[in-house]
Design an enzyme around this catalytic site. Structure first.
Site, mmCIF file in Angstrom:
data_model
loop_
_atom_site.group_PDB
_atom_site.id
_atom_site.type_symbol
_atom_site.label_atom_id
_atom_site.label_comp_id
_atom_site.label_asym_id
_atom_site.label_seq_id
_atom_site.Cartn_x
_atom_site.Cartn_y
_atom_site.Cartn_z
ATOM 1 N N HIS A 114 0.803 -1.216 0.000
ATOM 2 C CA HIS A 114 0.000 0.000 0.000
ATOM 3 C C HIS A 114 0.841 1.273 0.000
ATOM 4 C CE1 HIS A 114 0.351 -0.216 4.522
ATOM 5 N NE2 HIS A 114 0.433 1.080 4.364
ATOM 6 N N ASP B 199 0.148 -7.636 1.409
ATOM 7 C CA ASP B 199 0.539 -6.230 1.566
ATOM 8 C C ASP B 199 2.059 -6.070 1.619
ATOM 9 O OD1 ASP B 199 0.056 -3.542 1.645
ATOM 10 O OD2 ASP B 199 -0.173 -3.450 3.815
ATOM 11 N N GLY C 209 3.073 6.540 7.817
ATOM 12 C CA GLY C 209 4.457 6.746 7.397
ATOM 13 C C GLY C 209 5.388 5.682 7.933
ATOM 14 N N SER D 274 4.548 2.641 7.843
ATOM 15 C CA SER D 274 4.264 1.473 7.015
ATOM 16 C C SER D 274 5.503 1.075 6.212
ATOM 17 C CB SER D 274 3.118 1.779 6.052
ATOM 18 O OG SER D 274 1.918 1.973 6.742
#
Length: 409
Positions: free
Chosen positions: A151, A195, A267, A269
């Protein structure tokens, strides 16, 4: 006076002491002094007559003297004490040693965590403009391979009012470089279901992170989250593992995760979740966010992440087993109404797929896969994804014409 009323006065709280005239000096001073001295001697004699009490008194005195004379020679390790009982073994650590651990882990891990900036085209009714988003990544090889979240590099936040393009530009900023030094990154592969994504920059001699083992984690274990929350590059936060193998759902996909109370914000992530040795144990990817919720973040365990990463590097995508049907759920209400079974109703069977080759038909209801009972298509897909690889054989239990049959795929 009312029974519930409280009447207070000085006379209620204090009693006047009568003036004790007629007592001589010996009675008022000497007798109490001698009584006190005799009492002290008696208590002291009893204490020194009991070995355990005497030992504790001497040990306490020795400890206080040693602490006074050697206060400048103590180190963090001298504060650690061992606790043993039938239920646990634990070490109490002085805050200085906790701090040194955090500092050492930060210094070890920060050079392996990068900042990622992605540029998109945004189409609206008024035309097309450019927007950017930021995230984090973790260096896994000296020659520039980087793990991040799907993502981060592939936004899916479209709406009726706007639409985002595929990432048109991906830049990587290395720890310690000035703000102007950016590397062009190529997306090697990405997988929406897990993901995860892999990037590659043209660089050599990078500091790859040390990989840990997420299969041996314990609840309560010290962890640190490292990344770029809210665009604040090279930030660290500390906490513990709150839970392991935590099943959560995000959108259409389910994830088995590490739950932590180390702060994970927008952020972070794609950043690193590391243990007290500075080893990568997870990829940060999600936090619970709502009013009154604090300290609930999630990371993808490194063991499962690296399996996906290896496939992405080798093939550019993840090979996943599939059955070849379009289905929907048969609830208990529908099962009663149509005299069927709870499970996955087969709407259509795609040609030249395992389902077609096995003889699965539209109208069948799948109730189990290898004796694992399923009630929804989500359960069927989750079990399939976690337990099978491409090429494996499975047996489906199917309800057809008011009887159950077995089909091998």
């Amino acid at each position: 006076m009312d029974d519930n009323e409280f009447n207070y006065s000085v006379k209620n709280n204090f009693k006047q002491v009568p003036n004790q005239k007629g007592l001589g000096f010996g009675s008022r001073v000497v007798v109490p002094f001698i009584s006190g001295a005799l009492g002290a001697c008696l208590v002291g004699g009893i204490c020194f007559g009991v070995p355990q009490v005497k030992d504790k008194l001497f040990a306490l005195n020795t400890q206080e003297t040693s602490s006074t004379t050697n206060s400048n020679k103590k180190t963090a390790s001298s504060y650690i004490s061992k606790l043993d009982n039938s239920s646990y073994n634990a070490k109490l650590m002085n805050i200085a040693e906790y701090s040194e651990t955090s500092v050492a882990v930060s210094e070890s891990v920060l050079p392996s965590v990068v900042g990622i900036t992605v540029t998109y085209d945004v189409s609206t009714f008024g035309g097309t403009s450019t927007a950017s988003a930021s995230g984090s990544g973790v260096i896994i090889s000296e020659d520039g391979y980087i793990i991040t979240n799907n993502h981060v590099v592939n936004s899916s936040s479209d709406s009726f009012y706007y639409q985002l393009s595929e990432a048109k530009d991906v830049k990587v900023h290395l720890f310690g470089d000035d703000d102007e030094t950016l590397y062009d990154a190529k997306i090697i592969g990405r997988d929406e279901a897990t993901d995860l994504a892999v990037l590659k920059i043209e660089a050599e001699g990078l500091e790859a992170i040390e990989l840990g083992d997420s299969s041996n984690l314990r609840v309560g274990e010290f962890v640190m989250a490292v990344g770029n929350p809210l665009g604040l590059e090279s930030s660290v936060s500390a906490g513990i593992i709150s839970a392991i193998d935590r099943e959560i759902k995000d959108g259409d996909y389910s994830f088995t995760t590490i739950q932590t109370d180390a702060a994970i914000n927008s952020g972070n992530s794609g950043g690193a979740l590391v243990n007290s040795k500075g080893e990568l144990i997870g990829i940060n990817f999600l936090k619970a966010s709502s009013t009154g919720v604090e300290g609930i973040g999630f990371a993808i365990p490194v063991n499962s992440a690296m399996k996906i990463v290896d496939e992405l590097i080798e093939d550019g995508y993840v090979k996943k087993p599939y059955i070849g049907i379009v289905g929907r759920n048969v609830t208990e209400e529908l099962a009663k109404e149509y005299k069927s079974k709870v499970g996955v109703y087969v709407d259509t069977v795609t040609e030249d797929t395992p389902a077609a080759e096995a003889g699965l038909q539209a109208g069948d209801v799948i109730t189990a896969i290898d004796d694992y009972e399923v009630e929804t298509i989500q359960e069927l897909n989750d079990y399939k994804a976690k337990n099978y690889s491409v090429g494996d054989k499975v047996t489906l239990t199917v309800y057809r014409d008011k009887k159950e049959i077995k089909l091998e795929l």
